[in-house]
Design an enzyme around this catalytic site. Structure first.
Site, PDB file in Angstrom:
ATOM      1  N   LYS A 264      44.854  31.763  45.254  1.00  0.00           N
ATOM      2  CA  LYS A 264      44.117  32.949  45.732  1.00  0.00           C
ATOM      3  C   LYS A 264      42.634  32.754  45.476  1.00  0.00           C
ATOM      4  O   LYS A 264      42.221  32.450  44.352  1.00  0.00           O
ATOM      5  CB  LYS A 264      44.616  34.197  45.008  1.00  0.00           C
ATOM      6  N   LYS A 276      37.213  50.058  43.861  1.00  0.00           N
ATOM      7  CA  LYS A 276      37.491  49.980  42.425  1.00  0.00           C
ATOM      8  C   LYS A 276      36.507  50.842  41.640  1.00  0.00           C
ATOM      9  O   LYS A 276      35.359  51.039  42.081  1.00  0.00           O
ATOM     10  CB  LYS A 276      37.353  48.538  41.927  1.00  0.00           C
ATOM     11  N   ASP A 287      37.999  36.602  40.816  1.00  0.00           N
ATOM     12  CA  ASP A 287      39.220  36.756  41.604  1.00  0.00           C
ATOM     13  C   ASP A 287      39.535  35.538  42.478  1.00  0.00           C
ATOM     14  O   ASP A 287      40.511  35.541  43.218  1.00  0.00           O
ATOM     15  CB  ASP A 287      39.122  38.021  42.469  1.00  0.00           C
ATOM     16  N   ASP A 346      43.307  47.404  47.878  1.00  0.00           N
ATOM     17  CA  ASP A 346      42.976  46.675  46.639  1.00  0.00           C
ATOM     18  C   ASP A 346      44.128  45.772  46.203  1.00  0.00           C
ATOM     19  O   ASP A 346      44.059  45.139  45.155  1.00  0.00           O
ATOM     20  CB  ASP A 346      42.623  47.669  45.520  1.00  0.00           C
ATOM     21  N   ARG A 350      47.840  39.312  47.749  1.00  0.00           N
ATOM     22  CA  ARG A 350      49.141  38.922  48.302  1.00  0.00           C
ATOM     23  C   ARG A 350      49.060  38.711  49.817  1.00  0.00           C
ATOM     24  O   ARG A 350      49.856  37.965  50.382  1.00  0.00           O
ATOM     25  CB  ARG A 350      50.189  39.979  47.943  1.00  0.00           C
TER      26      ARG A 350
END
Length: 509
Positions: A264, A276, A287, A346, A350
């Site tokens: 990812k 967020k 991230d 958010d 996936r």
């Protein structure tokens, strides 16, 4: 440039500017420092008591030797009871930060096995890391020009053979840390793709003649649209910096296995329209750590010449709020044709992994491993030092054993049967991306990813907790990016190269 060497020299007689030794809880010096203990004799116990060193992990003390030994500075690091490679790695990292102005350092820590030698080298290099790229007046470099590991096993073939892999792993972890620490404005998906391509080129240039090279292909937003990569396009739609999918291939002629690695790479995660809280966004440059780990592990495998074919996929996007941002209620179609109802913008990781996993399955590997800073649920469950590992039992056991050998904590987590019903709860699409149920979110995410693995053996690493150290440096971990996952993936690839799965492990590494 710092050089590492193994020598059998006495730590009491070496003329290095600093000598590092370990201390055990009973107030005696650890194996490797016997000559130093003999030089101090009865004075040693009094010295340790005076400076308050009890051998506990994390302790560090510097003592001028006043001629008691040849080196002018003695560095004492606590090892704890019955120290193994993990303890030695952490102690070496603490020592690296303590020795700030020495041109040469001798490490007289326990190092009579290949595993311990690797731990000493990796720990010292990783512990001395600092990200100074954006400092207008960075501190004067203090890395010693020469680091010597003192060990009675210095001439044993299997011990000397451990030096290069340790250096390669350390290089890869440090490179991943640099990428994760880079501000998100400077590492957008296109910029990250360029950085990966440059790293591949540099790695290939350093390989021996005739060695297998790493090939890189960057799929831009137009190519992603042609292929129908709806996850990447939806997540990246709200950003001025379009998404990328970087595909790496490493195909040595003597390959004994074919693995796929998927990472990812959300270069910044605002949460999209599910914005967020401000505090939660502060470190969201992290991230993309899964993509960084996959790329650096692949390049390390090439440097080590591992006989494993690797198909690696770095799914890069920036999750922002823009006029084309995905909305709750949207339905997207992934590369493999699966439709997904978006209910939480958010929970974007996936979605990009779905496209990348579909692509990985198409390459027909023997096994797939994905790694991602996927869910806050996993950090809540396991804390900020332990990754969760889910998937097929055999592959999970291999990954856990690799994490234990690499010194990265991990723990097995289940994918309960009930999650299958939850991910299929959408009334308008094949899958629900998120169902709003508070409990088991990390397990739900793993079940969702499993839908894109084509039934292949698979493991998923959720590294949301250990990928970024928000506190002060400790052991071999610096403040900021930890590079978590690189060492585990390289160790797992080495076990695959050996032709035998690693033994099962059932607890933290």
């Amino acid at each position: 440039m710092t050089t590492f060497a193994l020598r059998t020299a006495s730590p009491a007689k070496t003329r290095a500017e600093a000598v590092v030794v370990g201390v055990l809880p009973d107030g005696v010096l650890a194996p490797g420092a016997e000559d130093v203990a003999a030089a101090y004799g009865r004075k040693l116990a009094g010295l340790l008591a005076t400076i308050g060193v009890k051998g506990a992990p994390g302790e560090v003390a510097k003592v001028p030797t006043s001629g008691t030994i040849a080196s002018p500075l003695l560095v004492l690091v606590g090892l704890g009871a019955d120290p193994g490679p993990d303890d030695v790695r952490r102690a070496a990292g603490n020592a690296a930060r303590a020795v700030t102005n020495a041109a040469s350092v001798a490490l007289a820590l326990p190092a009579d096995t290949p595993e311990l030698v690797r731990a000493v080298i990796e720990g010292y290099r990783l512990g001395g890391y600092a990200f100074t790229t954006y400092k207008s007046k960075p501190a004067t470099p203090t890395t010693p020009a020469e680091i010597v590991v003192l060990t009675p096993a210095a001439r044993r073939g299997e011990v000397t053979a451990a030096v290069e892999p340790a250096q390669v792993v350390a290089d890869a972890v440090l490179a991943a840390r640099d990428w994760v620490n880079t501000p998100p404005a400077d590492l957008t998906p296109p910029a990250f793709a360029d950085a990966i391509a440059a790293a591949v080129k540099a790695t290939n240039k350093g390989l021996a003649k005739g060695a297998a090279r790493v090939k890189a292909e960057v799929l831009d937003e137009e190519r992603l649209a042609e292929l129908g990569c709806g996850g990447l396009l939806a997540v990246g739609g709200g950003s001025a910096a379009p998404p990328r999918l970087v595909e790496l291939s490493y195909s040595p002629k003597d390959a004994v296995a074919h693995v796929a690695l998927v990472g990812k790479g959300i270069t910044f995660d605002s949460g999209g329209l599910w914005i967020k809280p401000a505090a939660s966004m502060a470190t969201m440059k992290e991230d993309m750590a899964g993509a960084a780990a996959v790329v650096q592990a692949t390049l390390a495998a090439a440097r080590l010449g591992l006989p494993v074919r690797i198909s690696a996929y770095a799914a890069l996007a920036e999750n922002m709020v823009g006029e084309a941002a995905m909305r709750p209620g949207d339905v997207l179609t992934t590369y493999g044709g699966t439709t997904v109802e978006v209910t939480n913008t958010d929970a974007e990781g996936r979605l990009v992994l779905a496209d990348a996993l579909d692509r990985a399955v198409e390459a027909a590997p023997d096994v797939v491993v994905d790694i991602a800073t996927l869910t806050g649920h996993m950090a809540l469950a396991l804390g900020d030092r332990i990754a969760g590992v889910m998937g097929d039992d055999t592959v999970v056991a291999e990954v856990l054993a690799a994490s234990a050998a690499a010194g990265e904590d991990a723990w097995p987590m289940p994918i309960p049967e009930a999650m299958d019903e939850r991910i299929h709860s959408s009334t308008v699409a094949d899958l629900a991306q998120y169902d709003g149920i508070r409990w088991g979110g990390g397990l739900f995410a793993a079940a969702f990813l499993r839908e894109f693995t084509g039934g292949l053996p698979w493991a998923h690493l959720d590294i949301a907790g250990p990928t970024f150290n928000k506190g002060g440096p400790t052991g071999h971990l610096a403040t900021g990016a930890t590079g978590y996952g690189v060492a585990t993936l390289v160790e797992w690839l080495r076990s695959r190269a050996a032709g035998a799965p690693a033994p099962a492990a059932s607890g933290p590494a």
